[in-house]
Design an enzyme around this catalytic site. Structure first.
Site, PDB file in Angstrom:
ATOM      1  N   LYS A  33       0.852  -1.185   0.000  1.00  0.00           N
ATOM      2  CA  LYS A  33       0.000   0.000   0.000  1.00  0.00           C
ATOM      3  C   LYS A  33       0.890   1.238   0.000  1.00  0.00           C
ATOM      4  CE  LYS A  33      -3.761  -2.401   0.266  1.00  0.00           C
ATOM      5  NZ  LYS A  33      -4.791  -2.365  -0.786  1.00  0.00           N
ATOM      6  N   ASP A  39      -0.213  -0.007  -4.527  1.00  0.00           N
ATOM      7  CA  ASP A  39      -1.658   0.212  -4.531  1.00  0.00           C
ATOM      8  C   ASP A  39      -1.961   1.487  -3.757  1.00  0.00           C
ATOM      9  OD1 ASP A  39      -4.412   0.118  -4.291  1.00  0.00           O
ATOM     10  OD2 ASP A  39      -4.486  -1.908  -3.444  1.00  0.00           O
ATOM     11  N   GLU A  74      -1.889   0.278  -8.686  1.00  0.00           N
ATOM     12  CA  GLU A  74      -3.302  -0.092  -8.584  1.00  0.00           C
ATOM     13  C   GLU A  74      -4.102   1.068  -8.018  1.00  0.00           C
ATOM     14  OE1 GLU A  74      -3.839  -3.942  -6.860  1.00  0.00           O
ATOM     15  OE2 GLU A  74      -5.702  -3.396  -5.851  1.00  0.00           O
ATOM     16  N   GLU A 123     -11.470  -2.939  -8.783  1.00  0.00           N
ATOM     17  CA  GLU A 123     -12.174  -3.491  -7.618  1.00  0.00           C
ATOM     18  C   GLU A 123     -13.369  -2.625  -7.224  1.00  0.00           C
ATOM     19  OE1 GLU A 123      -8.681  -2.730  -4.728  1.00  0.00           O
ATOM     20  OE2 GLU A 123     -10.434  -2.613  -3.447  1.00  0.00           O
ATOM     21  N   ASP A 131     -13.892  -7.901  -9.114  1.00  0.00           N
ATOM     22  CA  ASP A 131     -14.192  -8.163  -7.710  1.00  0.00           C
ATOM     23  C   ASP A 131     -15.463  -8.999  -7.664  1.00  0.00           C
ATOM     24  OD1 ASP A 131     -13.755  -6.901  -4.690  1.00  0.00           O
ATOM     25  OD2 ASP A 131     -15.843  -7.352  -5.153  1.00  0.00           O
ATOM     26  N   HIS A 150      -9.193  -8.837  -7.781  1.00  0.00           N
ATOM     27  CA  HIS A 150      -9.063  -8.302  -6.431  1.00  0.00           C
ATOM     28  C   HIS A 150      -9.627  -9.329  -5.462  1.00  0.00           C
ATOM     29  CE1 HIS A 150     -11.067  -6.001  -3.036  1.00  0.00           C
ATOM     30  NE2 HIS A 150      -9.808  -5.683  -2.881  1.00  0.00           N
TER      31      HIS A 150
END
Lengths: 430, 430
Positions: free
Chosen positions: A219, A247, A273, A300, A323, A350
């Protein structure tokens, strides 16, 4: 006597994950992973289970939306529903009054998805097959009949979809064999949550390598210096070769994404992402041009197939991230898989949350066996949280998802978990 | 003692409009116009009123979403809220758990909009001004401070927005004067509902001319022959000069829209509204190219400013149709007005429903006085339904909206109406 649907039950189930910062990222610092859980019951005692994943507050709103669909479902003959799940999906998504709440987006789309997925679970259990196998054994015509092409035809006609599926038909048996023997590639986000300290990041990154994962994901987007330091720590932990994706969970504007990714570029992230708003097709196209060779990934939070159609038409992404519980269920996801195949863009689902790994693996595996026919450049996200609550938890070995053998779509939770984590009055919350 | 917000009340109010096919179109054959109604109460007894418009089933889901925002609002000091409505709007839209339900779309975005709008109503009443005047008397800096530019900056920076607003600052007083004297142009959809027979269509079309409206609008997209016949009848009724717009309410795919509009082209429709999915930026761009000189219009179902940004960036529409209760409230609509001004595209608000005329007129008038500075090519939709339920109903004379003089945002309903049409237990439904 005709067997019919007699009940659509829904429950508010929440896990207090924010207590340990599991799942923490730049946009979602304190998520309590939750499920708006659905059980569809028939007059002969069969059940279909499904859920919508949310991150805590608002799970009650999702439950209310699912409940609003009950009058459209209860009383229908089961054979009619399961015999034409395309019509069933269109019936729910197309209700002329409920549609206003979206259209085809947000809470009402996810509610539609939950009920459609519960019907798929019912059908898969009745046919005694895992969802991926059920789907992969449908004829090309049956698969095309599941999709609502109204808004998609300008990018993909039913005939083009048929062609794609027929081309993949020959190799189905062989690929199903391969899948059962070797599984499907996974990557892991377990090390990379923003709330984890450097030591935990390094330790979990090393474990990811030892476990055989093909990629890890970190992240980013909170603080540039933190991102650089964490990328360095992760790179040292995993060695020079393993891809590392990042992400941003939508925290950036378009230009900010481009600038920030310029700073992270020396670490060569495999993909970025959710660099910006999931709705911003044109923004992703600009970002993709600017951050190459880093790939651009999103999906997602992609509300519906129309969004994915445009991302593909605009050449805005390198990776399609479906997703299991965001769009209108299996049918919408089949539409997205067909669009991705038409445009030749790999799908990397995802997952994580609660139950998302269990559910979405079926779609990736169906894609491999019957749609794209390929695994290269494709991986399913994996996070090792909350699987113990599921009757048929995912099995990931050597960095690969094993092909599920149990019937259903994978969403069924243990009764004990449903009771323990019931919100707000289950023992875990009381 | 600090004055604070003590209650966020919400009610399910529905009008049985489907009994007379008022509001019937190709996508919404039987709407029951409804309001998820909101009252924000303060410790000193003040109230802010607002609503979300829906078309019946699902209004309870909208009510649940508004209720989910109460914990973020109740207890806040009123001065803090009203003194920085930009921060208040971002607080609601940005809640890290509730955001997952959108993000920024569908039920949760409309709930945010309802609460933000109720706060604006509170402020406007406190300052004893109609909303349009309150907004039009803010400084350019204050207006820019209301907008969340995170996802918009690549199309419109805060500095560009400031420039726009400063350029319009000089003429504000004069335009406010003109507005008070002459009102704002309206067009009417009253004649054109799909469920009305030919005689009613002809009669109401003639009445529209007699009433001085600048345009009428017909619903299309059900059946081509019907559309052609109805266009002929309407044209005969209104004479050769009055523009006639058509509205497909999203029933077509992209190519179908182009083909169908080719059939209707001999009647020279002024605009085609909602030809396809409201999310399809690239689709609208293609349709716009193909159907010229008929204009392309959309926006009433546009989920958020990111969608409008892209419609404008892609040159996809000729007419921006804002809606008072679809996006995250006044603040999001200000963002959209600024974007439209930057791209030089006129804003013609969607209205009708219940309370939409009452609310959205303020935004169009603010646009005229302080943002675009223009009325040409601009009109507010008008439908003569359900105004009797409002404390300050719109006043349309000679085909023009009169500038409201009562304080507030216009959404306040009579107590008797709230009681009579309460769903499911009000006398109208019992």
């Amino acid at each position: 006597m005709t067997t019919s649907i007699v009940e659509l039950e829904t429950r508010d189930v929440r896990f207090p994950t924010s207590r340990f910062l599991d799942g923490s990222d730049a946009m979602n610092p304190f998520p309590d992973y939750s499920a708006a859980y659905v059980v569809l019951r028939t007059s002969d005692g069969a059940e279909g289970h499904s859920l919508v994943f949310t991150v805590g507050r608002g799970n009650d709103v999702q439950v209310a939306a699912i409940r609003a669909l009950a009058p459209l479902v209860v009383g229908l003959p089961v054979d009619d529903v399961l015999g034409d799940l395309g019509a069933f999906s269109r019936r729910l998504a197309g209700d002329s009054q409920l549609r206003w709440l979206g259209p085809e987006k947000g809470v009402i789309a996810m509610a539609t998805g939950a009920v459609v997925n519960a019907a798929w679970d019912l059908r898969a259990r009745r046919e005694n097959k895992p969802l991926w196998q059920l789907l992969a054994e449908l004829s090309p015509e049956e698969i095309v009949g599941l999709v609502d092409f109204r808004y998609l035809r300008d990018a993909l006609t039913p005939d083009e979809a048929l062609d794609l599926l027929r081309k993949a038909e020959g190799g189905r048996a062989e690929r199903a064999e391969t899948l059962r023997a070797e599984g499907y590639p996974a990557y892991t986000t377990t090390p990379g949550w923003l709330g984890y300290d450097d030591e935990k990041l390094a330790r979990l990154s090393k474990e990811a390598v030892a476990d055989g994962f093909g990629m890890i994901k970190l992240k980013v987007g909170g603080d540039r210096d933190d991102d650089l330091r964490r990328l360095r720590i992760a790179r040292e932990a995993v060695g020079p070769d393993l891809p590392i994706a990042v992400d941003a969970n939508q925290v950036w504007g378009v230009d900010e994404a481009i600038e920030w990714m310029g700073v992270l570029a020396p670490y060569g992230p495999y993909w970025i992402e959710e660099p910006t708003s999931p709705d911003d097709v044109l923004g992703h196209a600009r970002i993709r041009e600017a951050v190459r060779p880093t790939r651009t990934a999103t999906g997602e939070h992609g509300a519906n197939p129309v969004l994915f159609k445009q991302l593909l038409q605009a050449g805005a992404i390198d990776v399609v991230q479906i997703d299991a519980t965001r769009v209108g269920g299996v049918n919408d996801n089949i539409a997205i898989l067909l669009l991705a195949a038409k445009f030749g863009v790999p799908v990397c689902p995802h997952a994580g949350g609660v139950g998302l790994c269990e559910m979405v693996q079926h779609l990736a595996m169906f894609d491999y066996v019957a749609v794209s026919g390929a695994q290269d450049g494709r991986m399913i996200e994996y996070v090792d949280h909350l699987h113990q609550h599921f009757v048929d938890p995912v099995e990931v070995r050597g960095g690969r998802y094993r092909a599920p053998t149990s019937p259903g779509i994978g969403a069924r939770m243990h009764d004990a978990s449903l009771t323990e984590f019931r919100y707000p009055d289950g023992p875990a919350w009381a």
